[in-house]
Design an enzyme around this catalytic site. Structure first.
Site, PDB file in Angstrom:
ATOM      1  CG  ASP A   1     -86.316  74.606  78.477  1.00 60.17           C
ATOM      2  OD1 ASP A   1     -85.364  73.947  78.927  1.00 60.17           O
ATOM      3  OD2 ASP A   1     -86.229  75.283  77.436  1.00 60.17           O
TER       4      ASP A   1
ATOM      5  NE  ARG B   1     -81.855  77.845  68.598  1.00 58.24           N
ATOM      6  CZ  ARG B   1     -82.018  79.156  68.701  1.00 58.24           C
ATOM      7  NH1 ARG B   1     -82.745  79.658  69.684  1.00 58.24           N
ATOM      8  NH2 ARG B   1     -81.458  79.971  67.834  1.00 58.24           N
ATOM      9  CD  GLN B   2     -83.986  75.810  61.745  1.00 55.47           C
ATOM     10  OE1 GLN B   2     -84.428  75.398  60.686  1.00 55.47           O
ATOM     11  NE2 GLN B   2     -83.456  77.009  61.880  1.00 55.47           N
TER      12      GLN B   2
ATOM     13  CE  LYS C   1     -88.373  77.897  76.474  1.00 53.19           C
ATOM     14  NZ  LYS C   1     -87.050  78.197  75.863  1.00 53.19           N
TER      15      LYS C   1
ATOM     16  CG  HIS D   1     -80.706  73.240  71.382  1.00 53.05           C
ATOM     17  ND1 HIS D   1     -81.198  73.902  72.485  1.00 53.05           N
ATOM     18  CD2 HIS D   1     -81.766  72.621  70.802  1.00 53.05           C
ATOM     19  CE1 HIS D   1     -82.512  73.704  72.548  1.00 53.05           C
ATOM     20  NE2 HIS D   1     -82.869  72.940  71.542  1.00 53.05           N
TER      21      HIS D   1
ATOM     22  CG  ASP E   1     -72.409  90.418  46.765  1.00 53.93           C
ATOM     23  OD1 ASP E   1     -71.557  90.365  47.683  1.00 53.93           O
ATOM     24  OD2 ASP E   1     -72.303  89.761  45.719  1.00 53.93           O
ATOM     25  N   GLY E   2     -72.718  91.129  50.361  1.00 58.41           N
ATOM     26  CA  GLY E   2     -72.745  90.255  51.526  1.00 58.41           C
ATOM     27  C   GLY E   2     -71.839  89.035  51.430  1.00 58.41           C
ATOM     28  CD  GLU E   3     -70.320  86.590  46.377  1.00 59.01           C
ATOM     29  OE1 GLU E   3     -69.125  86.842  46.129  1.00 59.01           O
ATOM     30  OE2 GLU E   3     -71.132  86.205  45.520  1.00 59.01           O
TER      31      GLU E   3
HETATM   32  C1  R5P Z   1     -84.420  76.558  73.571  1.00 60.41           C
HETATM   33  O1  R5P Z   1     -84.928  75.483  73.831  1.00 60.41           O
HETATM   34  C2  R5P Z   1     -83.048  76.914  74.042  1.00 60.41           C
HETATM   35  O2  R5P Z   1     -82.571  76.011  74.973  1.00 60.41           O
HETATM   36  C3  R5P Z   1     -83.018  78.313  74.641  1.00 60.41           C
HETATM   37  O3  R5P Z   1     -83.846  78.330  75.777  1.00 60.41           O
HETATM   38  C4  R5P Z   1     -83.538  79.322  73.656  1.00 60.41           C
HETATM   39  O4  R5P Z   1     -83.024  79.093  72.386  1.00 60.41           O
HETATM   40  C5  R5P Z   1     -83.168  80.712  74.094  1.00 60.41           C
HETATM   41  O5  R5P Z   1     -83.670  81.603  73.139  1.00 60.41           O
HETATM   42  P1  R5P Z   1     -84.218  83.023  73.598  1.00 60.41           P
HETATM   43  O6  R5P Z   1     -83.117  83.695  74.364  1.00 60.41           O
HETATM   44  O7  R5P Z   1     -84.542  83.719  72.312  1.00 60.41           O
HETATM   45  O8  R5P Z   1     -85.429  82.791  74.423  1.00 60.41           O
END
Ligand code: R5P
Length: 313
Positions: free
Chosen positions: A192, A119-120, A215, A153, A61-63
């Site tokens: 970015d 990232r969240q 980006k 991040h 079941d993934g546990e």
């Molecule tokens: C986003 O801001 C992160 O710094 C990475 O640029 C991003 O998570 C990379 O994800 P992916 O390879 O899916 O574009």
């Protein structure tokens, strides 16, 4: 005189007093989680620590069922377990190992070289869950007394921790590796603006220049695009695309596709955490990325970060 400690273990019923001889006072035990056995062994060697491997069984079941191959003795315990995909399983494994380690020691350092969910780190759109805050709380609840990660991040994600946190960087190690490649007048490019300060730092370690593309990500659809893509002449300079992580490869592929039309030389993709989900590797190759240089925060990785981690234990 050897220091005397009262060990209070919050999940074992009895309190007990132990006297730790000077020779054992600083003793470390490193527990290697299933996602990071190579890095964990290297860290234990650097620290002269005892190494204990954990064994993993996954139920239908993934546990996950984790077993320590040996019982830890006295002293600080360092649990090394990264959280690449499958992120949720690896996170649960990290928490489980920390929880178990805490049964044996009052000081448990969670080394989570790639910390998922960073990232969240805020509510970008109304109603979104700030999962990185939950992750921070989970490590405290599991019993971690300190957390070490690498090139997280977002620094914002660090603010959610109520235990001490060290966010070390792989940039010096990446720079040493990149210097050994035969690069022609390289320029470090961040896909970015968000990571441009880090691109600048890497460029300065390499004694070269940097630039950032812009980006953007549509928060609703997840689609990425370059907000401006002016014509450039890079004069055949080699490019080091640099980001914290490669997940699907979409961000780097977008940047490489643009750059190869701007008279650049060879394109390299460097990052700390190469998750390389699905066909990311092929996608990057097709976009013109000659080589991916990443660290063993996600094993195997070309660049070893055990020493930068060991320095902050
Ligand atoms: C986003 O801001 C992160 O710094 C990475 O640029 C991003 O998570 C990379 O994800 P992916 O390879 O899916 O574009």
């Amino acid at each position: 005189m050897p220091p005397e400690f009262i060990f209070f273990n919050h999940r074992v019923k009895k309190d007990f007093i132990v006297t730790i001889p000077d020779s054992l006072y600083q003793m470390f035990t490193v527990i290697g989680g299933p996602s990071s056995p190579i890095l964990a062994k290297k860290i234990s060697k650097k620290l002269g620590a005892k190494y204990i491997q954990s064994s993993l069984q996954v139920f239908p079941d993934g546990e996950s069922k984790l077993t320590l191959d040996e019982q830890p003795k006295k002293g600080k315990i360092i649990v090394v377990q990264s959280t690449p995909p499958p992120v949720n399983s690896n996170l649960m494994r990290a928490l489980s190992l920390v929880y178990t380690a805490r049964l044996y020691s009052e000081q448990v350092i969670a080394v989570v070289p790639y910390l998922g969910y960073a990232r969240q780190d805020m509510e970008f759109l109304k109603g979104e869950v700030v999962s990185s805050q939950l992750v921070a709380n989970l490590f405290s609840a599991a019993g971690a007394t300190k957390l070490i990660t690498v090139d997280i991040h977002s620094k914002l994600a660090l603010n959610y921790f109520t235990i001490p946190v060290e966010n070390t960087t792989a940039k010096t190690k990446l720079a040493l590796f990149l210097k050994k490649l035969d690069l022609k007048n390289p320029v470090v490019v961040s896909p970015d603006y968000f990571w441009s300060g880090h691109a600048q730092a890497l460029a300065s370690l390499l004694g070269t220049t940097h630039m950032a593309l812009n980006k953007h990500r549509d928060r609703k659809t997840g689609k990425i695009y370059l907000a401006s893509a002016a014509k450039l002449d890079l004069g055949k300079k080699d490019v080091i695309l640099f980001d914290d992580m490669i997940s699907t490869g979409g961000s780097m592929a977008l940047a490489a596709t643009y750059l190869k039309n701007q008279n650049c030389g060879k394109i390299y993709g460097a990052c700390t955490h190469a998750l390389l989900v699905g066909d990311a590797r092929t996608r990057l190759k097709k976009a013109g990325v000659k080589k991916i240089i990443s660290t063993n925060t996600v094993e195997p990785g070309l660049v070893d970060v055990s020493d930068v981690i060991s320095q902050v234990v």
